[in-house]
Scaffold this motif. Sequence first.
Motif, PDB file in Angstrom:
ATOM      1  N   THR A 226       0.877  -1.348   0.334  1.00  0.00           N
ATOM      2  CA  THR A 226      -0.377  -0.141   0.248  1.00  0.00           C
ATOM      3  C   THR A 226       0.424   1.425   0.124  1.00  0.00           C
ATOM      4  OG1 THR A 226      -2.324  -1.400   1.158  1.00  0.00           O
ATOM      5  CG2 THR A 226      -1.529   0.945   1.149  1.00  0.00           C
ATOM      6  N   LEU A 227       2.387   1.494   1.221  1.00  0.00           N
ATOM      7  CA  LEU A 227       2.969   2.494   0.667  1.00  0.00           C
ATOM      8  C   LEU A 227       3.954   2.391  -0.748  1.00  0.00           C
ATOM      9  CD1 LEU A 227       4.398   2.072   4.407  1.00  0.00           C
ATOM     10  CD2 LEU A 227       2.314   3.694   3.733  1.00  0.00           C
ATOM     11  N   LEU A 228       3.547   1.802  -0.460  1.00  0.00           N
ATOM     12  CA  LEU A 228       4.345   1.891  -2.550  1.00  0.00           C
ATOM     13  C   LEU A 228       3.685   2.467  -3.232  1.00  0.00           C
ATOM     14  CD1 LEU A 228       6.849  -1.451  -2.306  1.00  0.00           C
ATOM     15  CD2 LEU A 228       7.196   0.948  -2.634  1.00  0.00           C
ATOM     16  N   LEU A 229       2.951   2.292  -3.299  1.00  0.00           N
ATOM     17  CA  LEU A 229       1.383   1.984  -4.343  1.00  0.00           C
ATOM     18  C   LEU A 229       1.146   3.200  -4.667  1.00  0.00           C
ATOM     19  CD1 LEU A 229       0.000  -1.780  -5.040  1.00  0.00           C
ATOM     20  CD2 LEU A 229       1.803  -0.213  -6.933  1.00  0.00           C
ATOM     21  N   LEU A 230       0.865   3.816  -3.463  1.00  0.00           N
ATOM     22  CA  LEU A 230       0.258   5.471  -2.957  1.00  0.00           C
ATOM     23  C   LEU A 230       0.387   6.395  -3.191  1.00  0.00           C
ATOM     24  CD1 LEU A 230      -0.495   4.640   0.872  1.00  0.00           C
ATOM     25  CD2 LEU A 230      -2.212   5.109  -0.982  1.00  0.00           C
ATOM     26  N   PRO A 231       1.664   6.266  -3.974  1.00  0.00           N
ATOM     27  CA  PRO A 231       2.179   7.942  -3.955  1.00  0.00           C
ATOM     28  C   PRO A 231       2.305   7.654  -6.167  1.00  0.00           C
ATOM     29  CG  PRO A 231       4.374   6.302  -2.976  1.00  0.00           C
ATOM     30  CD  PRO A 231       2.847   5.964  -3.337  1.00  0.00           C
ATOM     31  N   LEU A 232       2.164   6.316  -6.423  1.00  0.00           N
ATOM     32  CA  LEU A 232       1.660   6.073  -7.908  1.00  0.00           C
ATOM     33  C   LEU A 232       0.263   6.439  -8.397  1.00  0.00           C
ATOM     34  CD1 LEU A 232       3.173   2.833  -8.190  1.00  0.00           C
ATOM     35  CD2 LEU A 232       4.446   5.867  -8.441  1.00  0.00           C
ATOM     36  N   LEU A 233      -0.953   6.514  -7.326  1.00  0.00           N
ATOM     37  CA  LEU A 233      -2.335   6.718  -7.052  1.00  0.00           C
ATOM     38  C   LEU A 233      -2.578   8.489  -7.925  1.00  0.00           C
ATOM     39  CD1 LEU A 233      -3.250   3.690  -5.722  1.00  0.00           C
ATOM     40  CD2 LEU A 233      -2.992   4.328  -8.077  1.00  0.00           C
ATOM     41  N   ARG A 234      -3.024   8.919  -8.011  1.00  0.00           N
ATOM     42  CA  ARG A 234      -4.096   9.957  -8.883  1.00  0.00           C
ATOM     43  C   ARG A 234      -5.012  10.532  -7.717  1.00  0.00           C
ATOM     44  NH1 ARG A 234       0.957  12.639  -9.046  1.00  0.00           N
ATOM     45  NH2 ARG A 234       2.229  11.921 -10.438  1.00  0.00           N
ATOM     46  N   SER A 235      -5.687   9.753  -7.804  1.00  0.00           N
ATOM     47  CA  SER A 235      -7.240   9.496  -7.595  1.00  0.00           C
ATOM     48  C   SER A 235      -7.213   9.657  -6.473  1.00  0.00           C
ATOM     49  CB  SER A 235      -7.948   8.875  -8.417  1.00  0.00           C
ATOM     50  OG  SER A 235      -9.311   8.582  -7.548  1.00  0.00           O
ATOM     51  N   PRO A 236      -7.647  10.474  -5.352  1.00  0.00           N
ATOM     52  CA  PRO A 236      -7.810  10.743  -3.408  1.00  0.00           C
ATOM     53  C   PRO A 236      -9.020   9.079  -3.946  1.00  0.00           C
ATOM     54  CG  PRO A 236      -8.227  12.741  -4.678  1.00  0.00           C
ATOM     55  CD  PRO A 236      -7.921  11.831  -5.601  1.00  0.00           C
ATOM     56  N   ALA A 237     -10.242   9.379  -4.320  1.00  0.00           N
ATOM     57  CA  ALA A 237     -10.473   7.869  -3.566  1.00  0.00           C
ATOM     58  C   ALA A 237     -10.182   6.545  -3.788  1.00  0.00           C
ATOM     59  CB  ALA A 237     -11.977   7.781  -4.667  1.00  0.00           C
ATOM     60  N   VAL A 238      -9.373   6.258  -5.417  1.00  0.00           N
ATOM     61  CA  VAL A 238      -8.569   4.753  -5.171  1.00  0.00           C
ATOM     62  C   VAL A 238      -8.087   4.648  -3.728  1.00  0.00           C
ATOM     63  CG1 VAL A 238      -6.552   3.932  -6.964  1.00  0.00           C
ATOM     64  CG2 VAL A 238      -9.165   4.941  -7.801  1.00  0.00           C
ATOM     65  N   ARG A 239      -7.094   6.196  -3.678  1.00  0.00           N
ATOM     66  CA  ARG A 239      -6.719   6.185  -3.243  1.00  0.00           C
ATOM     67  C   ARG A 239      -6.355   5.557  -1.771  1.00  0.00           C
ATOM     68  NH1 ARG A 239      -1.445   9.272  -3.254  1.00  0.00           N
ATOM     69  NH2 ARG A 239      -1.520  10.151  -1.310  1.00  0.00           N
ATOM     70  N   ARG A 240      -7.694   5.820  -1.145  1.00  0.00           N
ATOM     71  CA  ARG A 240      -8.615   5.523   0.072  1.00  0.00           C
ATOM     72  C   ARG A 240      -9.222   4.326   0.203  1.00  0.00           C
ATOM     73  NH1 ARG A 240     -10.409  10.757  -0.557  1.00  0.00           N
ATOM     74  NH2 ARG A 240     -12.305   9.840  -2.154  1.00  0.00           N
ATOM     75  N   GLY A 241      -9.880   3.940  -1.244  1.00  0.00           N
ATOM     76  CA  GLY A 241      -9.966   2.432  -1.410  1.00  0.00           C
ATOM     77  C   GLY A 241      -8.986   1.520  -1.040  1.00  0.00           C
TER      78      GLY A 241
ATOM     79  N   ILE B  21      -6.424   1.556   0.869  1.00  0.00           N
ATOM     80  CA  ILE B  21      -5.835   2.266   2.686  1.00  0.00           C
ATOM     81  C   ILE B  21      -7.168   1.000   3.104  1.00  0.00           C
ATOM     82  CG2 ILE B  21      -6.068   2.991   4.568  1.00  0.00           C
ATOM     83  CD1 ILE B  21      -4.696   5.800   2.680  1.00  0.00           C
ATOM     84  N   VAL B  22      -8.074   1.339   2.647  1.00  0.00           N
ATOM     85  CA  VAL B  22      -9.018   0.222   3.343  1.00  0.00           C
ATOM     86  C   VAL B  22      -9.501  -0.477   2.652  1.00  0.00           C
ATOM     87  CG1 VAL B  22     -11.997  -0.326   3.333  1.00  0.00           C
ATOM     88  CG2 VAL B  22     -10.916   2.823   3.306  1.00  0.00           C
ATOM     89  N   LEU B  23      -8.842  -0.885   1.577  1.00  0.00           N
ATOM     90  CA  LEU B  23      -8.244  -2.557   1.165  1.00  0.00           C
ATOM     91  C   LEU B  23      -7.161  -3.245   2.153  1.00  0.00           C
ATOM     92  CD1 LEU B  23      -9.113  -5.010  -0.122  1.00  0.00           C
ATOM     93  CD2 LEU B  23      -7.476  -4.756  -1.897  1.00  0.00           C
ATOM     94  N   CYS B  24      -6.009  -2.970   2.043  1.00  0.00           N
ATOM     95  CA  CYS B  24      -5.321  -2.857   3.475  1.00  0.00           C
ATOM     96  C   CYS B  24      -5.444  -3.333   4.688  1.00  0.00           C
ATOM     97  CB  CYS B  24      -4.062  -1.427   3.454  1.00  0.00           C
ATOM     98  SG  CYS B  24      -2.950  -2.255   4.293  1.00  0.00           S
ATOM     99  N   GLY B  25      -6.378  -2.309   5.183  1.00  0.00           N
ATOM    100  CA  GLY B  25      -6.835  -2.283   7.023  1.00  0.00           C
ATOM    101  C   GLY B  25      -7.877  -3.540   6.916  1.00  0.00           C
ATOM    102  N   VAL B  26      -8.111  -4.501   5.618  1.00  0.00           N
ATOM    103  CA  VAL B  26      -9.686  -5.285   5.583  1.00  0.00           C
ATOM    104  C   VAL B  26      -8.368  -6.207   6.006  1.00  0.00           C
ATOM    105  CG1 VAL B  26     -10.973  -6.297   4.600  1.00  0.00           C
ATOM    106  CG2 VAL B  26     -11.307  -3.746   5.233  1.00  0.00           C
ATOM    107  N   LEU B  27      -8.125  -6.218   5.016  1.00  0.00           N
ATOM    108  CA  LEU B  27      -7.067  -7.816   4.806  1.00  0.00           C
ATOM    109  C   LEU B  27      -6.142  -7.594   6.698  1.00  0.00           C
ATOM    110  CD1 LEU B  27      -5.282  -7.428   0.979  1.00  0.00           C
ATOM    111  CD2 LEU B  27      -7.297  -8.901   1.829  1.00  0.00           C
ATOM    112  N   VAL B  28      -5.694  -6.949   6.476  1.00  0.00           N
ATOM    113  CA  VAL B  28      -4.959  -6.744   7.920  1.00  0.00           C
ATOM    114  C   VAL B  28      -6.178  -7.865   9.150  1.00  0.00           C
ATOM    115  CG1 VAL B  28      -3.433  -6.037   9.171  1.00  0.00           C
ATOM    116  CG2 VAL B  28      -3.142  -5.566   7.352  1.00  0.00           C
ATOM    117  N   LEU B  29      -6.965  -6.634   9.040  1.00  0.00           N
ATOM    118  CA  LEU B  29      -7.807  -6.820  10.163  1.00  0.00           C
ATOM    119  C   LEU B  29      -8.370  -8.438  10.331  1.00  0.00           C
ATOM    120  CD1 LEU B  29      -9.831  -3.589  10.428  1.00  0.00           C
ATOM    121  CD2 LEU B  29      -7.694  -4.722  12.071  1.00  0.00           C
TER     122      LEU B  29
END
Length: 217
Positions: free
Chosen positions: A133-148, A150-158
């Motif tokens: 997630t940390l590696l991909l975030l700087p490559l994404l322009r859309s705030p919605a995709v970035r938030r998505g 982050i949420v996906l990462c949190g869901v997977l870990v939890l």
Amino acid sequence: MLLLGPPVLLFALITWQVVADGPLVGADERLSRALVHPDRASELLADLGNVEVAVPVLVIALAYAALRGRATGVDRWWLPPAAGAAAMVLVPAVVAPLKEWTDRPGTPAVPPAVGYYPSGHTATAVVAYGAATLLLLPLLRSPAVRRGLIVLCGVLVLGVSYGLVRRGYHWPLDVAASWCLGAVLLTGVWLPARRVGRRRSAGVPDGSGTATGGANG
């Protein structure tokens, strides 16, 4: 230091309680008895923390971040992928000695054995999905995709954490300790990824391009 302080202190507290069989261990065991209910769903969630599942996700993110970084010519583009790979390598290097040292037995839901603290599956999930997630975030322009993401990462870990506790593979404190370890390791990924992301957003060229531009000016 502000980022590292809380997870390091919390990990030290949990480890001390586990080694000393302190009051937190009793509360941990009571919580585990209330939560354990082995089923197929919890087993599948726990499997998301397997090396065979989590690490390939990180490898794909490492490759993509490296290719994009090199293509854009950002200075030290290789540093975030290298940091992500190093964090993943450090997981077994740190977890394995801790398991042997603490020698904590497993829950009643698993065969009698020791070496359950901290949770290797949780640490693998936190670092693999978190670093990706940390590696991909700087490559994404859309705030919605970035938030998505982050949420996906949190869901997977939890999801992994819940599955491990629900299935009885680990005590809750085993999982919580690995959250702390993962947070420390991910700090080493976040810092270079953040710097490179800022350079990419500002359109800063690589080192050679900057030097040439200075000479021409």
